[in-house]
Design a protein around this motif. Structure first.
Motif, PDB file in Angstrom:
ATOM      1  N   ILE A  69       0.390  -1.269  -0.160  1.00 53.45           N
ATOM      2  CA  ILE A  69      -0.120  -0.311  -0.198  1.00 53.45           C
ATOM      3  C   ILE A  69       0.977   1.483   0.034  1.00 53.45           C
ATOM      4  N   THR A  70       2.244   1.454   0.641  1.00 55.56           N
ATOM      5  CA  THR A  70       2.792   2.510   1.184  1.00 55.56           C
ATOM      6  C   THR A  70       3.364   2.898  -0.493  1.00 55.56           C
ATOM      7  N   HIS A  71       3.760   1.533  -1.484  1.00 55.76           N
ATOM      8  CA  HIS A  71       4.268   1.931  -2.417  1.00 55.76           C
ATOM      9  C   HIS A  71       3.932   1.759  -3.436  1.00 55.76           C
ATOM     10  N   PHE A  72       2.172   1.797  -3.575  1.00 53.17           N
ATOM     11  CA  PHE A  72       1.611   2.695  -4.643  1.00 53.17           C
ATOM     12  C   PHE A  72       0.618   3.907  -3.779  1.00 53.17           C
ATOM     13  N   THR A  73       1.020   4.388  -2.463  1.00 48.93           N
ATOM     14  CA  THR A  73       0.540   5.705  -2.845  1.00 48.93           C
ATOM     15  C   THR A  73       1.848   6.451  -1.943  1.00 48.93           C
ATOM     16  N   LYS A  74       3.051   6.030  -2.209  1.00 51.30           N
ATOM     17  CA  LYS A  74       4.280   6.844  -2.092  1.00 51.30           C
ATOM     18  C   LYS A  74       4.351   8.408  -2.764  1.00 51.30           C
ATOM     19  N   GLY A  75       4.355   7.531  -3.570  1.00 47.12           N
ATOM     20  CA  GLY A  75       4.919   8.985  -4.998  1.00 47.12           C
ATOM     21  C   GLY A  75       6.281   9.062  -4.588  1.00 47.12           C
ATOM     22  N   ALA A  76       6.700  10.662  -4.996  1.00 47.13           N
ATOM     23  CA  ALA A  76       8.019   9.989  -5.221  1.00 47.13           C
ATOM     24  C   ALA A  76       9.112  11.386  -4.650  1.00 47.13           C
ATOM     25  N   GLY A  77      10.432  11.276  -3.871  1.00 54.39           N
ATOM     26  CA  GLY A  77      10.822  12.159  -3.283  1.00 54.39           C
ATOM     27  C   GLY A  77      10.184  11.430  -1.872  1.00 54.39           C
ATOM     28  N   ILE A  78       9.955  10.521  -1.384  1.00 53.81           N
ATOM     29  CA  ILE A  78       9.387   9.961   0.236  1.00 53.81           C
ATOM     30  C   ILE A  78       9.682   8.035   0.200  1.00 53.81           C
ATOM     31  N   ASN A  79      10.473   7.811   1.417  1.00 55.65           N
ATOM     32  CA  ASN A  79      11.097   6.721   0.860  1.00 55.65           C
ATOM     33  C   ASN A  79      10.396   6.284   3.169  1.00 55.65           C
ATOM     34  N   THR A  80      10.112   4.755   2.803  1.00 53.93           N
ATOM     35  CA  THR A  80       9.567   4.321   3.810  1.00 53.93           C
ATOM     36  C   THR A  80      11.185   3.514   4.339  1.00 53.93           C
ATOM     37  N   ILE A  81      10.741   2.362   5.302  1.00 54.00           N
ATOM     38  CA  ILE A  81      11.773   1.691   5.159  1.00 54.00           C
ATOM     39  C   ILE A  81      11.784   0.501   4.649  1.00 54.00           C
ATOM     40  N   SER A  82      10.363  -0.158   4.407  1.00 58.37           N
ATOM     41  CA  SER A  82      10.147  -1.204   2.987  1.00 58.37           C
ATOM     42  C   SER A  82      10.387  -0.779   1.706  1.00 58.37           C
ATOM     43  N   THR A  83       9.694   0.636   1.194  1.00 67.83           N
ATOM     44  CA  THR A  83      10.179   1.016   0.465  1.00 67.83           C
ATOM     45  C   THR A  83      11.962   0.868  -0.217  1.00 67.83           C
ATOM     46  N   LEU A  84      12.243   1.662   0.763  1.00 67.12           N
ATOM     47  CA  LEU A  84      14.374   1.731   0.682  1.00 67.12           C
ATOM     48  C   LEU A  84      14.540   0.126   0.350  1.00 67.12           C
ATOM     49  N   VAL A  85      14.272  -0.736   1.196  1.00 71.98           N
ATOM     50  CA  VAL A  85      14.929  -2.126   1.165  1.00 71.98           C
ATOM     51  C   VAL A  85      14.286  -2.621  -0.254  1.00 71.98           C
ATOM     52  N   TYR A  86      13.009  -2.760  -0.858  1.00 72.32           N
ATOM     53  CA  TYR A  86      13.029  -3.042  -1.888  1.00 72.32           C
ATOM     54  C   TYR A  86      13.940  -2.264  -3.341  1.00 72.32           C
ATOM     55  N   SER A  87      13.947  -1.084  -3.396  1.00 72.39           N
ATOM     56  CA  SER A  87      14.515  -0.424  -4.134  1.00 72.39           C
ATOM     57  C   SER A  87      16.926  -1.094  -4.107  1.00 72.39           C
ATOM     58  N   GLU A  88      16.950  -0.850  -2.481  1.00 73.92           N
ATOM     59  CA  GLU A  88      17.958  -1.954  -2.702  1.00 73.92           C
ATOM     60  C   GLU A  88      18.571  -3.315  -3.539  1.00 73.92           C
ATOM     61  N   VAL A  89      17.303  -3.733  -3.044  1.00 74.63           N
ATOM     62  CA  VAL A  89      17.282  -5.013  -3.889  1.00 74.63           C
ATOM     63  C   VAL A  89      18.223  -5.499  -4.802  1.00 74.63           C
ATOM     64  N   ARG A  90      17.689  -4.234  -6.127  1.00 72.24           N
ATOM     65  CA  ARG A  90      17.752  -4.483  -7.065  1.00 72.24           C
ATOM     66  C   ARG A  90      19.102  -3.741  -7.870  1.00 72.24           C
ATOM     67  N   ARG A  91      19.862  -3.344  -6.215  1.00 70.14           N
ATOM     68  CA  ARG A  91      22.126  -2.919  -6.370  1.00 70.14           C
ATOM     69  C   ARG A  91      21.930  -4.215  -5.274  1.00 70.14           C
ATOM     70  N   GLY A  92      21.812  -4.257  -4.404  1.00 69.29           N
ATOM     71  CA  GLY A  92      22.107  -5.542  -3.624  1.00 69.29           C
ATOM     72  C   GLY A  92      22.271  -4.540  -1.818  1.00 69.29           C
ATOM     73  N   ILE A  93      21.856  -5.734  -1.240  1.00 69.46           N
ATOM     74  CA  ILE A  93      21.481  -4.564   0.188  1.00 69.46           C
ATOM     75  C   ILE A  93      22.252  -4.710   1.324  1.00 69.46           C
ATOM     76  N   LYS A  94      22.344  -3.562   1.406  1.00 64.44           N
ATOM     77  CA  LYS A  94      23.911  -3.215   2.471  1.00 64.44           C
ATOM     78  C   LYS A  94      23.438  -3.960   3.465  1.00 64.44           C
ATOM     79  N   PRO A  95      24.601  -3.996   4.360  1.00 64.45           N
ATOM     80  CA  PRO A  95      24.870  -4.591   5.619  1.00 64.45           C
ATOM     81  C   PRO A  95      23.982  -3.409   6.397  1.00 64.45           C
ATOM     82  N   SER A  96      24.933  -2.574   6.158  1.00 61.22           N
ATOM     83  CA  SER A  96      23.663  -1.427   7.127  1.00 61.22           C
ATOM     84  C   SER A  96      22.155  -1.780   7.738  1.00 61.22           C
ATOM     85  N   LEU A  97      21.457  -1.980   6.268  1.00 66.69           N
ATOM     86  CA  LEU A  97      19.841  -1.999   6.398  1.00 66.69           C
ATOM     87  C   LEU A  97      19.340  -3.952   7.570  1.00 66.69           C
TER      88      LEU A  97
END
Length: 293
Positions: free
Chosen positions: A206-234
């Protein structure tokens, strides 16, 4: 006798496997957050560098802050609305109450992707730009049914005559609510708040479809990082969130047990006073407590 023991042993083994299946990934994530190596297949030694890197990352801290603010505000607002709605629904007649509760169950049974797309289309139709406020409204929307289901059982257990007695003694409806009704339903309110808070922390679709551009939550940030490789800081961030939620649940359960013991003690005193045909429940209750000590 032998078959019952075998059944009990098999049940215990099954429970152990279920717990391992549920918590092994979490334990792996916690271990990786302290691993020096970035590889998930090799242990390079113990380190806290990923935690220090976590607090230095502006992107992660911004997503973390957005997640906590949205979760807290949505849980608080949903708890207020859900509690008020539960009181109103509880005073309805049987048929309207059944209909409203059936409608309340639809968002929980509905697929998250359907809810997310519906909310997104609704915001676009009304000309509302997607961003922080749309995420907050969406989280409040799907949290309210969970609060309702947490508060309703407590309202059913409450004795209505105590509220009416408070009104007869001169209390205003608002005073009677906070002095009589609210203490009885408080455990359900807290359970609803914690459930709404954890549901908001956990939401992605639900957050992914209603967040728009320029704002992220932890779940959407992790989703975007998966394609580039998750950092251990996550991993470190997820460990902190898991620990925080675990502490909240432990504190909530301890507080709930204390409240339940107090309620059982009060009921026991009332039963003894009723059995002894006592006209002074407070005095009789005090004698009971003295005997217990």
């Amino acid at each position: 006798m032998i078959f019952s023991k075998i059944r009990r042993v098999l049940g215990d083994i099954y429970l152990v496997f279920v717990l391992i299946f549920l918590y092994a990934p979490i334990a792996t994530l916690v271990i990786l957050s302290f691993n020096t190596s970035k590889s998930r297949n090799r242990w390079g030694g113990f380190t806290l560098d990923w935690y220090s890197e976590l607090f230095k990352s502006a992107t992660i801290m911004s997503a973390f802050r957005n997640t906590l603010v949205i979760a807290f505000l949505s849980a608080l607002i949903a708890t207020i609305i859900g509690t008020v709605a539960a009181i109103g629904i509880n005073n309805m007649r049987k048929v309207p109450k059944t209909v409203v509760m059936a409608i309340n169950n639809i968002p929980m049974l509905n697929a998250d992707i359907v809810t997310g797309i519906s909310l997104m289309l609704g915001f676009i139709a009304f000309g509302i730009s997607l961003g922080f406020k749309t995420i907050l409204i969406s989280h409040i929307t799907f949290n309210i049914p969970y609060v309702l289901l947490s508060v309703m059982p407590k309202l059913k257990q409450m004795e209505r005559v105590t509220y009416e007695a408070a009104l007869d003694l001169g209390a205003t409806p608002l005073t009677a609510f906070f002095r009589v009704v609210f203490p009885d339903i408080f455990p359900g309110v807290i359970s609803g708040f914690l459930l709404a808070f954890t549901m908001s922390l956990d939401d992605f679709i639900i957050t992914h479809f209603t967040k728009g551009a320029g704002i992220n939550t932890i779940s959407t940030l992790v989703y975007s990082e998966v394609r580039r490789g998750i950092k251990p800081s996550l991993y470190a961030l997820s460990t902190i969130i898991f620990g925080t939620v675990l502490i909240l649940l432990i504190v909530s359960n301890i507080a709930q047990n204390k409240i339940n013991k107090k309620i059982r003690g009060n009921k026991r005193e009332k039963e003894i006073c009723k059995y002894n045909d006592c006209d002074e429940p407070a005095l009789c209750g005090g004698i009971v407590r003295m005997r217990q000590k």
